[in-house]
Design an enzyme around this catalytic site. Structure first.
Site, PDB file in Angstrom:
ATOM      1  N   LYS A  27       0.848  -1.196   0.000  1.00 40.75           N
ATOM      2  CA  LYS A  27       0.000   0.000   0.000  1.00 40.75           C
ATOM      3  C   LYS A  27       0.878   1.238   0.000  1.00 40.75           C
ATOM      4  CE  LYS A  27      -3.152   2.600   2.986  1.00 40.75           C
ATOM      5  NZ  LYS A  27      -3.801   2.645   4.314  1.00 40.75           N
ATOM      6  N   GLU A  45      -8.371  11.928  13.321  1.00 40.97           N
ATOM      7  CA  GLU A  45      -7.458  10.820  13.606  1.00 40.97           C
ATOM      8  C   GLU A  45      -6.540  11.089  14.796  1.00 40.97           C
ATOM      9  OE1 GLU A  45      -4.478   7.737  11.270  1.00 40.97           O
ATOM     10  OE2 GLU A  45      -5.765   9.109  10.164  1.00 40.97           O
TER      11      GLU A  45
END
Length: 462
Positions: free
Chosen positions: A220, A269
């Protein structure tokens, strides 16, 4: 002086002055007191007249807000930034004289607020020239709101030859000037120019990343991009903060000024929260829009929970965060399945992780081990960062990096600085990224970054 009689203050200052050793020239004197309601956002607005950099922080639960102005001490670090920052911070606390009756309240006493670059190895551009590799302020004056209680802190240097009465008078005058009230005046901001930075090249970079992953070299890669805006006038930072406060629930609201530029955002986050030795981190990865109706919203949420790409992306983050915390913590626990984390424009997959910080480690050790998470860098970390460093069309600066605070009571919290922008007078750069996997479609990834820019774009008149 409200709540603190001058004679008591003079006695505290006198004791601090007498504690200065012969080999010391100065000592940091910090004093915190409880005050009547002073809205931190209004304090932030009023502090503009000092002509000094300001910072603002509101946690996602809306239980803690901090506003500070000026810098009694600035902690900067270039190499080995986590260790260097922690070393200086510990030295400051060891040598400071701290008067704080409210040490059980987080973000009181001596507090350092700041952040750092996403990747110090990426060449710096003009865009981020006013921000250091790692930069933390201990403010001159600070207001903390915690659970509807309000506290005021002044940090000042004292010298061995100082007169306690003179320092007490100086503190009183600083406080009086700091709380001089100014009304909040909204302004109508309009975007007069909008420029997507090299969108065709960016989509090609997504294609290039997928080819690398098809060869199984990387699992990724997170790629970010920039949207450049110009406005009809200078951006009113308090106004932007107020709009973010009003519209972005479940998000950290932050602003950090450096040399007049302001890095600002509303990030959902959390990287890490520390209360004494109790630690909380969160895995937030996997994204979908909100529905226009309740039924549509539930359907999109269901699909997100069962989407292969998003679940894979989330699992990358869960595994990395768990492995990172096991290096510094005991009793690491997390639920087996993620839940939905709804925001105004988006919803994410969310998994909380708890642990107990082991003796000998600090919050800076945890931040070092967690940054960058796969949600911001990719996996494996070094290989994905190498691709970003070489191919990404952006100097991320502080975007996607840890930003937060630590205090002298063993508390602290850091968030990942996403959903953010860098405001420079009448211009701004907005940033957003997405996780690219082997089967990613460049057009869909571009659309995801567009959606992620909406929170900042909306409050800036877009």
């Amino acid at each position: 002086m409200i709540d603190i009689k001058m004679k008591k203050l003079e006695g505290q200052i006198d004791a601090a002055i007498k504690s200065i050793r012969s080999d010391e020239s100065v000592k940091l004197f910090s004093i915190t007191k409880r005050i009547n309601k002073k809205t931190p956002l209004q304090v932030f607005e009023g502090a503009k007249r000092f002509g000094k950099d300001r910072f603002y922080w509101m946690n996602a639960e809306r239980t803690l807000t901090i506003t500070g102005v000026g810098a009694t001490i600035t902690i900067e670090a270039e190499k080995d930034r986590y260790h260097q920052t922690e070393t200086v911070w510990k030295q400051i606390l060891n040598e400071a004289w701290i008067e704080n009756e409210y040490s059980s309240i987080p973000a009181t006493g001596v507090v350092a607020f700041g952040g750092m670059e996403f990747d110090p190895l990426k060449p710096k551009t003009e865009l981020w020239k006013k921000f250091k590799t790692s930069q933390f302020y201990i403010p001159e004056m600070m207001v903390t709101e915690f659970m509807s209680d309000y506290f005021f802190t002044i940090n000042i240097f004292i010298h061995k030859e100082d007169c306690p009465a003179d320092i007490a008078d100086k503190i009183y005058e600083q406080e009086k000037a700091f709380f001089f009230s100014e009304s909040f005046t909204p302004e109508h901001i309009e975007i007069i120019q909008k420029e997507e930075i090299e969108p065709i090249k960016w989509k090609q970079t997504v294609d290039d990343a997928t080819e690398v992953m098809k060869k199984k070299k990387v699992e990724k890669i997170v790629l970010a991009r920039e949207l450049r805006l110009r406005f009809n006038q200078e951006v009113n930072i308090p106004q932007v903060l107020k709009k973010l406060n009003d519209t972005q629930s479940n998000s950290y609201i932050f602003a950090f000024e450096s040399g007049g530029d302001c890095f600002i955002g509303a990030t959902p986050e959390r990287l890490v929260k520390l209360e004494k030795n109790n630690l909380l981190s969160t895995c937030l990865a996997g994204t979908a829009p909100r529905g226009k109706t309740e039924e549509e919203d539930k359907q999109i949420g269901y699909e997100l929970l069962h989407d292969k790409k998003n679940r894979e992306e989330h699992e990358f983050v869960v595994k990395m965060i768990k492995d990172a915390l096991l290096k510094t913590c005991t009793d690491v626990e997390m639920p087996k399945e993620p839940v939905l984390h709804p925001l105004k424009n988006l919803q994410h997959l969310y998994t909380p992780v708890t642990g107990v910080l082991s003796k000998g480690f600090s919050i800076f050790d945890v931040v070092k081990n967690l940054h960058p998470t796969p949600a911001l860098g990719g996996t494996p970390t070094e290989e994905s960062l190498a691709f970003i460093r070489e191919h990404e069309l952006l100097d991320r600066g502080w975007y996607g990096a840890p930003i937060g605070w630590v205090d002298s009571n063993d508390n602290g919290e850091f968030a990942v600085a996403i959903r953010s922008g860098l405001i420079q007078g009448d211009s701004a750069s907005l940033f957003a990224g997405c996780g690219v996997l082997a089967d990613s479609d460049p057009e869909m990834e571009f659309e995801e970054t567009r959606i992620k820019m909406l929170p900042m774009l909306n409050v800036l008149g877009g």
